[in-house]
Design a protein around this motif. Structure first.
Motif, PDB file in Angstrom:
ATOM      1  N   ARG A  29       0.858  -1.195   0.000  1.00  0.00           N
ATOM      2  CA  ARG A  29       0.000   0.000   0.000  1.00  0.00           C
ATOM      3  C   ARG A  29       0.892   1.242   0.000  1.00  0.00           C
ATOM      4  N   CYS A  30       1.668   1.388  -1.065  1.00  0.00           N
ATOM      5  CA  CYS A  30       2.578   2.539  -1.140  1.00  0.00           C
ATOM      6  C   CYS A  30       1.731   3.807  -1.258  1.00  0.00           C
ATOM      7  N   VAL A 132       6.695   3.289   4.144  1.00  0.00           N
ATOM      8  CA  VAL A 132       6.568   3.592   2.708  1.00  0.00           C
ATOM      9  C   VAL A 132       5.511   2.727   2.033  1.00  0.00           C
ATOM     10  N   ALA A 133       5.502   1.425   2.383  1.00  0.00           N
ATOM     11  CA  ALA A 133       4.661   0.483   1.624  1.00  0.00           C
ATOM     12  C   ALA A 133       3.558  -0.129   2.479  1.00  0.00           C
ATOM     13  N   GLY A 134       3.460   0.310   3.726  1.00  0.00           N
ATOM     14  CA  GLY A 134       2.356  -0.124   4.582  1.00  0.00           C
ATOM     15  C   GLY A 134       2.388  -1.601   4.926  1.00  0.00           C
ATOM     16  N   ILE A 162      11.977   8.156  -5.803  1.00  0.00           N
ATOM     17  CA  ILE A 162      12.451   9.130  -4.810  1.00  0.00           C
ATOM     18  C   ILE A 162      11.248   9.916  -4.280  1.00  0.00           C
ATOM     19  N   VAL A 163      10.625   9.328  -3.283  1.00  0.00           N
ATOM     20  CA  VAL A 163       9.477   9.979  -2.645  1.00  0.00           C
ATOM     21  C   VAL A 163      10.044  11.048  -1.709  1.00  0.00           C
ATOM     22  N   ILE A 197      -2.669   6.620  -3.549  1.00  0.00           N
ATOM     23  CA  ILE A 197      -3.349   5.941  -2.437  1.00  0.00           C
ATOM     24  C   ILE A 197      -3.479   6.886  -1.243  1.00  0.00           C
ATOM     25  N   ASN A 198      -2.403   7.577  -0.924  1.00  0.00           N
ATOM     26  CA  ASN A 198      -2.466   8.586   0.139  1.00  0.00           C
ATOM     27  C   ASN A 198      -2.621   9.968  -0.532  1.00  0.00           C
TER      28      ASN A 198
END
Ligand code: SF4
Length: 241
Positions: A29-30, A132-134, A162-163, A197-198
């Motif tokens: 869940r990124c 990062v990926a839940g 690169i978040v 997603i977010n």
């Protein structure tokens, strides 16, 4: 679970004229993921029958060399191995995109020599996957996949998005150490999108280009080739260098 085909691509499979098949469903869940429909709304997207895909590929064999299988996370699809075998019979080269959470399937794919290229996303350092990926407790599987890929003899790349609020110099050092010795590592620009997603990532400004070059030089201490991708889409950030 086949939910889309991009009939021609020059970018999804390095060096090959290819098409891309999208498989729905993902176990991560990124927050920055813009394929949220493939993660959450899989039953709302019409499924394409496997026979249709195979027929399409048979007709296009003269024009295309490769097939990129992406997601979601394609290794979760229970029929991934039979599907790839059918595509291989048409003499296509296969590239698989994966998040690396399913080393058991990767082992099988390598054992059966079904892949010609594999690209694995390394989301963050192993300690930061939850953020990062839940997902928790994925470190061992990610490490196992990295080792399998490096030792597979198949052409491969690791890649990290690169978040901006997650990947800093410290993270880059840790990620690079985790994939130490890798043939190819790409760092790629994050893309804000109204489907992330977010929702806070939908308007977040991507990282400045100068930072990419700093990260590249960190990764070059550990990896044989380090490349930068997708920064050309953000000319406004180049001016800030
Ligand atoms: S970006 Fe993350 S959540 Fe989205 S498809 Fe890839 S692994 Fe799954």
């Amino acid at each position: 679970m086949i939910k889309g085909i991009n009939k021609t691509t020059l970018v999804d499979y390095p060096g090959e004229l290819a098409c891309t098949i999208f498989i729905a469903g993902c176990n991560l869940r990124c927050g920055y993921c813009y394929n949220s429909d493939l993660v959450f709304n899989i039953h709302k997207i019409p499924t394409i029958k496997e026979e249709e895909v195979i027929d399409f590929l048979a007709l296009r064999r003269k024009y295309l060399d490769g097939v990129c299988i992406t997601g979601g996370e394609p290794t979760l699809f229970k029929d991934i191995i039979p599907l790839i075998k059918k595509i291989k019979k048409l003499c296509y080269k296969i590239k698989l995109d994966t998040n690396g959470t399913n080393p058991t399937i990767l082992k099988e794919l390598f054992r059966e020599k079904l892949l010609d290229y594999i690209a694995m996303d390394v989301k963050a350092s192993l300690q930061s996957y939850l953020k990062v990926a839940g997902i928790r407790n994925m470190g061992a599987k990610i490490k196992e996949s990295i080792t399998l890929i490096k030792e597979s003899g198949v052409k491969y790349e690791f890649r990290t998005t690169i978040v901006p609020d997650v990947i800093d110099e410290n993270e880059m050092e840790k990620i690079s150490r985790t994939i130490q010795g890798a043939d190819q590592f790409f760092i790629q620009q994050f893309r804000p999108d109204n489907k992330t997603i977010n929702p806070r990532y939908s308007t977040m400004e991507p990282q400045q280009i100068s930072v990419f070059y700093r990260y590249k030089s960190i990764a070059e201490k550990y990896c044989k080739h380090v490349g930068i991708r997708n920064i050309d889409n953000w000319p406004s950030l180049v001016e800030k260098v």
